[in-house]
Scaffold this motif. Structure first.
Motif, PDB file in Angstrom:
ATOM      1  N   LYS A 174       0.859  -1.191   0.000  1.00  0.00           N
ATOM      2  CA  LYS A 174       0.000   0.000   0.000  1.00  0.00           C
ATOM      3  C   LYS A 174       0.891   1.234   0.000  1.00  0.00           C
ATOM      4  O   LYS A 174       1.808   1.344   0.817  1.00  0.00           O
ATOM      5  CB  LYS A 174      -0.897  -0.016   1.226  1.00  0.00           C
ATOM      6  CG  LYS A 174      -1.883   1.127   1.275  1.00  0.00           C
ATOM      7  CD  LYS A 174      -2.844   0.897   2.419  1.00  0.00           C
ATOM      8  CE  LYS A 174      -2.825   2.070   3.338  1.00  0.00           C
ATOM      9  NZ  LYS A 174      -3.735   1.936   4.459  1.00  0.00           N
ATOM     10  N   ASN A 223      -2.795   5.449  -0.468  1.00  0.00           N
ATOM     11  CA  ASN A 223      -3.644   4.255  -0.355  1.00  0.00           C
ATOM     12  C   ASN A 223      -3.764   3.423  -1.625  1.00  0.00           C
ATOM     13  O   ASN A 223      -4.494   2.429  -1.628  1.00  0.00           O
ATOM     14  CB  ASN A 223      -5.033   4.593   0.189  1.00  0.00           C
ATOM     15  CG  ASN A 223      -4.970   5.089   1.618  1.00  0.00           C
ATOM     16  OD1 ASN A 223      -4.154   4.606   2.404  1.00  0.00           O
ATOM     17  ND2 ASN A 223      -5.795   6.058   1.952  1.00  0.00           N
ATOM     18  N   VAL A 234      -2.739   0.474  -3.987  1.00  0.00           N
ATOM     19  CA  VAL A 234      -2.064  -0.796  -3.734  1.00  0.00           C
ATOM     20  C   VAL A 234      -1.354  -1.193  -5.015  1.00  0.00           C
ATOM     21  O   VAL A 234      -1.956  -1.178  -6.102  1.00  0.00           O
ATOM     22  CB  VAL A 234      -3.052  -1.899  -3.295  1.00  0.00           C
ATOM     23  CG1 VAL A 234      -2.343  -3.246  -3.143  1.00  0.00           C
ATOM     24  CG2 VAL A 234      -3.727  -1.506  -1.984  1.00  0.00           C
TER      25      VAL A 234
END
Length: 164
Positions: free
Chosen positions: A28, A41, A43
Motif C-alpha cells: 500500500k 492508499n 495498492v
C-alpha cells in the motif's frame, strides 16, 4: 470424491500463494510523493528483481518503511538539476511528462552535479515539492541491497488499475 477436490484445491492454492510470495509482493502506497502517478492508499504489485532502467518505479526499504520512487539515474551516471527544475542525466535533458510541477523541495541539500556511486540508484518522487528522495543527503542514492523490486501494476482501487 468431494474431499479429494477440496484437498487438491487447497494444494493448488498453497502452491500459487508460494509462487506469488516468492516472486512478488503487494504494498500500500502511503503519502503523496509519487502523485499523480500513485496516490495515498493505492495498492501496487511489486515484482522482485534487481534489474532496473531509467523511468522504472521501484520499491525500497528506508527507515523501516517501504518507499516508492522513480529511477532517474543508474550507477556511474551524472545527474544535474537546473534552476527551473529540469533534470539532466549525462548532460541529456529528461522528458518527464509524469510530473505536474518542477518546483523543488526546500529540504534539498545534495550538491549537483552528482555522480551516482557504484551499486546505487538515484531516485526522485514525481511530486517534487514534497518528495523525500535522492536530493536529500539523509536518503541519498539508494543502495541496490535496499531495493525490494520494480513496481509493475496498480491493483487498487480497481477503477485506477494500470500497468506502470
Amino acid at each position: 470424491m468431494k474431499k479429494r477436490y477440496i484437498f487438491i484445491s487447497l494444494i493448488v492454492i498453497c502452491i500459487v500463494m508460494f509462487i506469488i510470495t516468492s516472486f512478488c509482493s503487494f504494498f500500500k502506497v502511503e503519502g503523496d510523493s509519487m502523485n499523480p502517478t500513485l496516490v495515498n492508499n493505492d495498492v501496487v504489485y511489486v515484482r522482485k528483481t534487481k534489474s532496473f532502467k531509467q523511468g522504472d518505479l521501484i520499491a525500497f526499504n528506508y527507515n523501516n518503511k517501504l518507499l516508492v520512487r522513480r529511477v532517474i539515474a543508474l550507477e556511474g551516471d551524472k545527474v544535474n538539476i537546473d534552476q527551473n527544475g529540469y533534470i539532466f542525466v549525462n548532460d541529456k535533458k529528461l522528458e518527464e511528462n509524469y510530473i505536474q510541477s518542477r518546483k523543488d523541495n526546500p529540504l534539498r541539500d545534495e550538491i549537483f552535479p552528482y555522480t551516482v556511486s557504484q551499486g546505487h540508484i538515484f531516485v526522485l518522487g514525481d511530486h517534487r515539492t514534497h518528495a523525500i528522495d535522492s536530493r536529500m543527503r539523509d536518503l541519498g542514492a539508494i543502495d541496490q541491497n535496499q531495493i525490494v523490486g520494480k513496481v509493475v501494476l496498480r491493483v487498487y482501487p480497481v477503477i485506477r488499475f494500470s500497468v506502470l
